[in-house]
Design an enzyme around this catalytic site. Sequence first.
Site, PDB file in Angstrom:
ATOM      1  CG  LEU A   1      -1.917  -1.153   1.273  1.00 21.54           C
ATOM      2  CD1 LEU A   1      -2.748  -1.080   2.538  1.00 21.54           C
ATOM      3  CD2 LEU A   1      -2.817  -1.173   0.042  1.00 21.54           C
TER       4      LEU A   1
ATOM      5  N   GLY B   1       3.847  -0.088   4.712  1.00 23.04           N
ATOM      6  CA  GLY B   1       5.290   0.103   4.806  1.00 23.04           C
ATOM      7  C   GLY B   1       5.725   1.074   5.868  1.00 23.04           C
TER       8      GLY B   1
ATOM      9  CG  ASP C   1       6.884   7.027   0.121  1.00 26.58           C
ATOM     10  OD1 ASP C   1       6.011   7.417   0.914  1.00 26.58           O
ATOM     11  OD2 ASP C   1       6.706   6.135  -0.705  1.00 26.58           O
TER      12      ASP C   1
ATOM     13  CG  ASN D   1       8.125  16.289   1.955  1.00 27.28           C
ATOM     14  OD1 ASN D   1       7.263  16.480   1.123  1.00 27.28           O
ATOM     15  ND2 ASN D   1       7.969  16.639   3.211  1.00 27.28           N
TER      16      ASN D   1
ATOM     17  CG  LEU E   1      -5.786   3.322   1.864  1.00 28.82           C
ATOM     18  CD1 LEU E   1      -5.767   4.031   3.220  1.00 28.82           C
ATOM     19  CD2 LEU E   1      -6.446   1.963   1.992  1.00 28.82           C
TER      20      LEU E   1
ATOM     21  CE  LYS F   1      -5.053  13.302  -2.510  1.00 27.14           C
ATOM     22  NZ  LYS F   1      -4.779  13.529  -3.887  1.00 27.14           N
TER      23      LYS F   1
ATOM     24  CG  LEU G   1      -3.249   8.356   5.130  1.00 24.05           C
ATOM     25  CD1 LEU G   1      -4.420   7.388   4.988  1.00 24.05           C
ATOM     26  CD2 LEU G   1      -3.729   9.699   5.643  1.00 24.05           C
TER      27      LEU G   1
END
Length: 171
Positions: A52, A72, A76, A78, A98, A110, A112
């Site tokens: 995901l 994970g 990741d 920036n 998602l 986005k 999360l």
Amino acid sequence: PVYLSVSSLSGTTHENLTKCEGFPDNWRARAFDCSEKPLVEMHTKKDNLVYLTSDSDNVLQELDNSKVYVIGGIVDRNRLKGATVNKAKELGIETAKLPIDDHLKLCATKVLTCNHVFEILLKFREHKEWKKALLDVLPARKDIKTTEEKEEVASSRNQPDLKTIDGEEKK
């Protein structure tokens, strides 16, 4: 049913968890497993893995009981943009994201936290509705708007100006 599996568990994280009562033996009795092994050694059937990541082109619509959904630990947003999707491709693992854009408009990132993603998956299992799962879990700081609100804003922007040159409103 949900089964939590933690791969590559070592170092400080493992040390801190061993301080928790019953870890790991009592946890294993409650649908939990962990290993120092990397993901693809712990879960050898790559066809069953779905990594995901918000960078995926594939949108998750349903949860498949035969799949292992990988949440994970690679940050990741920036500095390492695309690191998760690139790692999944390198390992030959399918990716998905998602369906946030299908149901909500987030004014914030986005990306999360792992715990939010896990809780969203649990809520989706419970309610079988992505929008409810997302709204129940995402924090208010994400400045969330539903797709209906998003459509209202878009349609109001497309409305012709109701004022005439002389300034009188026309309906």
